[in-house]
Scaffold this active site. Structure first.
Site, PDB file in Angstrom:
ATOM      1  N   ASN A  39       0.802  -1.214   0.000  1.00  0.00           N
ATOM      2  CA  ASN A  39       0.000   0.000   0.000  1.00  0.00           C
ATOM      3  C   ASN A  39       0.836   1.265   0.000  1.00  0.00           C
ATOM      4  OD1 ASN A  39      -2.777   0.145  -0.074  1.00  0.00           O
ATOM      5  ND2 ASN A  39      -3.002  -0.736   1.964  1.00  0.00           N
ATOM      6  N   GLN A  95     -14.669  -3.760   0.324  1.00  0.00           N
ATOM      7  CA  GLN A  95     -15.699  -2.750   0.102  1.00  0.00           C
ATOM      8  C   GLN A  95     -16.214  -3.008  -1.304  1.00  0.00           C
ATOM      9  OE1 GLN A  95     -12.476  -0.144   0.894  1.00  0.00           O
ATOM     10  NE2 GLN A  95     -13.576   0.947   2.514  1.00  0.00           N
ATOM     11  N   GLN A 102     -16.052   1.715  -1.525  1.00  0.00           N
ATOM     12  CA  GLN A 102     -14.997   1.377  -2.491  1.00  0.00           C
ATOM     13  C   GLN A 102     -14.512   2.635  -3.215  1.00  0.00           C
ATOM     14  OE1 GLN A 102     -16.145  -0.777  -6.111  1.00  0.00           O
ATOM     15  NE2 GLN A 102     -14.506  -2.237  -5.757  1.00  0.00           N
ATOM     16  N   VAL A 104     -11.576   2.577  -5.504  1.00  0.00           N
ATOM     17  CA  VAL A 104     -11.035   2.216  -6.821  1.00  0.00           C
ATOM     18  C   VAL A 104     -11.928   1.100  -7.376  1.00  0.00           C
ATOM     19  CG1 VAL A 104      -9.074   1.184  -8.050  1.00  0.00           C
ATOM     20  CG2 VAL A 104      -8.655   2.854  -6.246  1.00  0.00           C
ATOM     21  N   HIS A 106     -12.108  -1.609  -8.736  1.00  0.00           N
ATOM     22  CA  HIS A 106     -11.410  -2.859  -9.057  1.00  0.00           C
ATOM     23  C   HIS A 106     -11.434  -3.658  -7.749  1.00  0.00           C
ATOM     24  CE1 HIS A 106      -7.427  -4.824 -10.752  1.00  0.00           C
ATOM     25  NE2 HIS A 106      -8.293  -5.729 -10.301  1.00  0.00           N
ATOM     26  N   HIS A 108     -10.858  -5.432  -4.514  1.00  0.00           N
ATOM     27  CA  HIS A 108      -9.644  -5.616  -3.716  1.00  0.00           C
ATOM     28  C   HIS A 108     -10.003  -5.953  -2.281  1.00  0.00           C
ATOM     29  CE1 HIS A 108     -10.581  -1.271  -3.661  1.00  0.00           C
ATOM     30  NE2 HIS A 108     -10.017  -1.200  -2.453  1.00  0.00           N
ATOM     31  N   HIS A 110      -8.711  -5.942   1.496  1.00  0.00           N
ATOM     32  CA  HIS A 110      -7.714  -5.414   2.424  1.00  0.00           C
ATOM     33  C   HIS A 110      -7.331  -6.521   3.398  1.00  0.00           C
ATOM     34  CE1 HIS A 110      -8.270  -1.026   1.594  1.00  0.00           C
ATOM     35  NE2 HIS A 110      -9.484  -1.415   1.235  1.00  0.00           N
TER      36      HIS A 110
END
Lengths: 196, 196
Positions: A39, A95, A102, A104, A106, A108, A110
């Site tokens: 990150n 998210q 969310q 972005v 795409h 993902h 965490h």
């Protein structure tokens, strides 16, 4: 694994995108269908992301094979960061869509390594979520800023800070060198991690 | 599907445990390795849990087959609750271990349907996490209370409430009848959901 090919991974790696962002130097692990990246602004040490290689916004957009691969990768990478960062638990959070926070578009997941009392100074165990959803966890904004634009400020709606202890704006995103070094270290650690 | 066998599922179902709690009447979907159940105190409408059938505390304890099955079930159940509750996004969260806020030592993924502005009165999109980790999301405490004991209060450390709008203690856990009815409705809706 050298700075020349801008990748922490051994051998040639095709450019990897996180949404519209090129993140190849931050990627420390790839599978056929997924990848893991460090990150820009980890909210705790070892906070990493796992994404499908295909850029789709929602978990429901994934094929069953992509879904399995994504979460098997989450499980394996989670085990690794828990070990490497000396943690005892993990927060795993997706998210899934704009209205779930969310930033972005795409998929993902965490992965956030946790220790006893690690966030007592921020308000307790659950402070991780405020951080995740507050400015410091806004991966979209962080990536936009890293690309040098100021447009991020205009595009991301202001969120109320709940934990005034840390001034997020004062915290600098990490440099490419810092992230590349961590990605190389984690790539080596992944090699030690059993496949199952 | 009748009150006699105490299950929302068609046909005979072996007793299903969530940690040490018997939750068969709340279960609305099963696969070979996973099951989905309704909540005692959903923090938003349609907030459900998906667990592996085997009682293990950590994601790392799951076999690869269990991991795949769990998250394929999360994906399918998530699609269903998003449709049924008219939502547009989902929060998917696993508190993987005590130091990540886990209250029942049995792997469980929270699925929380989200809509635009659904938590504006509670502080915004991210308020869901405070609710998840605060008293109202404490599934362990809720189940212990449902079993009639007062020991839950003694065992669960007091957490600071961040959103004083709702008095969680005043909110009653749902009755078995309410949960059973929702579980039956969701079991029927799962049948409409494509397998892939």
């Amino acid at each position: 694994m050298t700075n020349t090919n801008m990748s922490a991974l051994k051998g040639a790696t095709a450019p990897i995108h996180f949404g519209s962002f090129l993140v190849t130097p931050q990627v420390f692990h790839t599978t056929t269908l997924s990848y893991a990246l460090v990150n820009l602004k980890p909210i705790l040490p070892g906070h990493v992301l796992v994404s499908p290689r295909r850029v789709v916004p929602r978990v429901a957009d994934l094929t069953p094979a992509e879904t399995s691969d994504l979460f098997l990768t989450v499980r394996r990478v989670g085990r690794m960061v828990e070990r490497v960062y000396g943690a005892s638990s993990l927060n795993i959070a997706v998210q899934d869509g704009v209205d779930a926070g969310q930033s972005v578009p795409h998929v993902h997941a965490h992965i956030i390594p946790r220790k006893a009392a690690d966030l007592d100074h921020r308000g307790g165990t659950d402070a991780v979520y405020d951080m995740l959803d507050g400015e410091e966890g806004d991966v979209g904004k962080a990536f936009k800023k890293a690309e040098g634009g100021k447009r991020a400020d205009a595009e991301t709606p202001k969120k109320k800070a709940k934990f005034p202890v840390v001034d997020n704006e004062a915290r600098k995103p990490r440099t490419m060198e810092e992230m590349g070094a961590e990605a190389e270290m984690l790539a080596r650690e992944m090699e030690k991690e059993p496949v199952d």
